[in-house]
Design a protein around this motif. Sequence first.
Motif, mmCIF file in Angstrom:
data_model
loop_
_atom_site.group_PDB
_atom_site.id
_atom_site.type_symbol
_atom_site.label_atom_id
_atom_site.label_comp_id
_atom_site.label_asym_id
_atom_site.label_seq_id
_atom_site.Cartn_x
_atom_site.Cartn_y
_atom_site.Cartn_z
ATOM 1 N N GLN A 129 42.135 -2.136 -15.994
ATOM 2 C CA GLN A 129 43.147 -1.393 -16.739
ATOM 3 C C GLN A 129 44.486 -1.415 -16.004
ATOM 4 O OE1 GLN A 129 41.932 2.471 -18.164
ATOM 5 N NE2 GLN A 129 44.011 3.266 -18.199
ATOM 6 N N GLU A 173 47.926 -3.156 -17.497
ATOM 7 C CA GLU A 173 49.142 -2.346 -17.646
ATOM 8 C C GLU A 173 50.310 -2.994 -16.910
ATOM 9 O OE1 GLU A 173 47.707 2.289 -18.213
ATOM 10 O OE2 GLU A 173 48.011 1.513 -16.193
ATOM 11 N N LYS A 195 51.136 2.251 -21.213
ATOM 12 C CA LYS A 195 50.011 3.127 -20.882
ATOM 13 C C LYS A 195 48.789 2.735 -21.697
ATOM 14 C CE LYS A 195 52.467 5.664 -18.073
ATOM 15 N NZ LYS A 195 52.226 5.620 -16.605
ATOM 16 N N LEU A 196 47.671 2.510 -21.017
ATOM 17 C CA LEU A 196 46.419 2.135 -21.654
ATOM 18 C C LEU A 196 45.422 3.282 -21.594
ATOM 19 C CD1 LEU A 196 47.692 -0.721 -21.178
ATOM 20 C CD2 LEU A 196 45.355 -1.549 -20.764
ATOM 21 N N THR A 197 44.628 3.419 -22.652
ATOM 22 C CA THR A 197 43.520 4.364 -22.692
ATOM 23 C C THR A 197 42.273 3.621 -23.139
ATOM 24 O OG1 THR A 197 44.995 6.207 -23.248
ATOM 25 C CG2 THR A 197 42.638 6.503 -23.664
ATOM 26 N N LYS A 198 41.214 3.687 -22.368
ATOM 27 C CA LYS A 198 39.984 3.001 -22.727
ATOM 28 C C LYS A 198 39.327 3.677 -23.917
ATOM 29 C CE LYS A 198 35.838 1.049 -20.546
ATOM 30 N NZ LYS A 198 35.069 0.948 -19.274
ATOM 31 N N VAL A 199 38.879 2.869 -24.876
ATOM 32 C CA VAL A 199 38.204 3.383 -26.064
ATOM 33 C C VAL A 199 36.895 2.621 -26.271
ATOM 34 C CG1 VAL A 199 40.366 4.100 -27.172
ATOM 35 C CG2 VAL A 199 39.450 1.816 -27.605
ATOM 36 N N TYR A 217 41.042 -1.217 -25.270
ATOM 37 C CA TYR A 217 42.011 -0.186 -24.915
ATOM 38 C C TYR A 217 42.952 0.071 -26.087
ATOM 39 C CZ TYR A 217 40.695 -1.542 -20.134
ATOM 40 O OH TYR A 217 40.010 -1.848 -18.997
ATOM 41 N N ALA A 260 46.849 1.384 -26.531
ATOM 42 C CA ALA A 260 47.987 1.422 -25.610
ATOM 43 C C ALA A 260 49.280 1.700 -26.364
ATOM 44 C CB ALA A 260 48.106 0.100 -24.852
ATOM 45 N N ASN A 291 52.579 0.347 -30.714
ATOM 46 C CA ASN A 291 51.156 0.615 -30.559
ATOM 47 C C ASN A 291 50.440 -0.706 -30.312
ATOM 48 O OD1 ASN A 291 51.187 3.495 -31.114
ATOM 49 N ND2 ASN A 291 51.645 2.945 -33.231
#
Length: 212
Positions: A93, A97, A127-131, A147, A149, A166
């Motif tokens: 991640q 980024e 900014k990344l968010t794991k999904v 991710y 992001a 997005n």
Amino acid sequence: MQSFEIRRFAVLLAILVGTNTVLAADMELAQHITVPAGWKGEQISLPPSFAKEMQFKGIEEARFSPGMFQEKSDTFFSYFFVFKINPGSELTQKNIERELLTYYQGLSSAIFNSRKKKIDTSEFTCKLTKVMPVDPQKIYPQGLTEYAATVNWTEPFVTQKPQTLNLIIQAWTGKTTKDGYLFVCVSPQDLKANIWQSMQTIRDKFYRNLQQ
């Protein structure tokens, strides 16, 4: 005006690509990508000439929606790209980024510079968010990580104004080749907008082609 913007983009893209060259053997990646009529695309080397600080090395295949450079279109700045990254790069991640932030900072700077304008990219963010990947058809590559992001930057081609993008990012490593891959869908539209379904359909076709 729209045709003028497209022609101007073609000139700017030539500036960005510069002397980047891609080996014929890498055309295999492009052959797996199928898009509807009206989508345009390019292939460039990584790191690109506009973001030489990137550490990922390989190739990029990008495909642009018909409304990509039309500000009033509901697919304005909506596109996807696939990175094929040489073995040895960790697709963490943090690394993704860093690389995407460098990519967008370099892209914006190069376009503004080509117009003899200055842009401060120090406030750009990625900014990344794991999904959790949703794969009911069981077509995703083994070990795929997904991710959600956001990229906050200044869009340089048309509006030259701050923009929030997005991103849906899928990352995996080839089982035999050990090449790294990123499939990244991009749009300023809400995630419920139709363009996301269109890009998901293209992405699903890409994964089916990889299995053939």
